[in-house]
Design a protein around this motif. Structure first.
Motif, PDB file in Angstrom:
ATOM      1  N   TYR A   1       0.834  -1.199   0.000  1.00  0.00           N
ATOM      2  CA  TYR A   1       0.000   0.000   0.000  1.00  0.00           C
ATOM      3  C   TYR A   1       0.873   1.254   0.000  1.00  0.00           C
ATOM      4  N   TYR A   2       0.384   2.291  -0.674  1.00  0.00           N
ATOM      5  CA  TYR A   2       1.032   3.596  -0.627  1.00  0.00           C
ATOM      6  C   TYR A   2       0.518   4.355   0.588  1.00  0.00           C
ATOM      7  N   TYR A   3       1.427   5.043   1.275  1.00  0.00           N
ATOM      8  CA  TYR A   3       1.081   5.923   2.384  1.00  0.00           C
ATOM      9  C   TYR A   3       1.811   7.246   2.204  1.00  0.00           C
ATOM     10  N   TRP A   4       1.123   8.346   2.477  1.00  0.00           N
ATOM     11  CA  TRP A   4       1.783   9.634   2.593  1.00  0.00           C
ATOM     12  C   TRP A   4       2.504   9.600   3.929  1.00  0.00           C
ATOM     13  N   GLN A   5       3.707  10.185   4.004  1.00  0.00           N
ATOM     14  CA  GLN A   5       4.443  10.172   5.264  1.00  0.00           C
ATOM     15  C   GLN A   5       5.199  11.489   5.426  1.00  0.00           C
TER      16      GLN A   5
END
Length: 107
Positions: free
Chosen positions: A84-88
């Motif tokens: 999964y892609y996550y903004w961080q």
């Protein structure tokens, strides 16, 4: 036929090598999992620190949610064999994350 144990890296401290040599295979698997996660965390922190130190103002991506700062980077997390892609981004001493979506949209 005898099996030779692996040779540890030369730059690994002796006390760590000794502790690992005294550990069970289950403990070693746990150490490997933890070490990999810790290395990823430290690399991510370094990337976030580096991006925070950049002085140029970047344009806000179209898909960036309103509650995610422009300085956020995209990270991939694997959960239950799915990616999964996550903004961080960093807020003071804390690293914040927000879900973006699956790496493979068919998942």
């Amino acid at each position: 036929m005898s099996y030779e144990p692996p040779t540890p890296p030369a730059n690994l401290p002796t006390e760590i090598v000794n502790t690992l040599n005294e550990s069970s295979s289950e403990q070693l698997q746990n150490v490997a999992t933890y070490a990999e996660a810790l290395a990823e965390h430290k690399e991510r922190e370094a990337r976030l620190e580096e991006s925070a130190n950049q002085e140029e103002v970047e344009e806000r991506p179209d898909d960036l949610p309103d509650d995610v700062p422009t300085k956020a980077t995209i990270t991939i997390k694997e959960i239950n064999d799915n990616r999964y892609y996550y903004w961080q981004w960093r807020e003071g001493e804390k690293i914040r994350s927000q879900y973006k979506g699956p790496v493979n949209p068919n998942e």
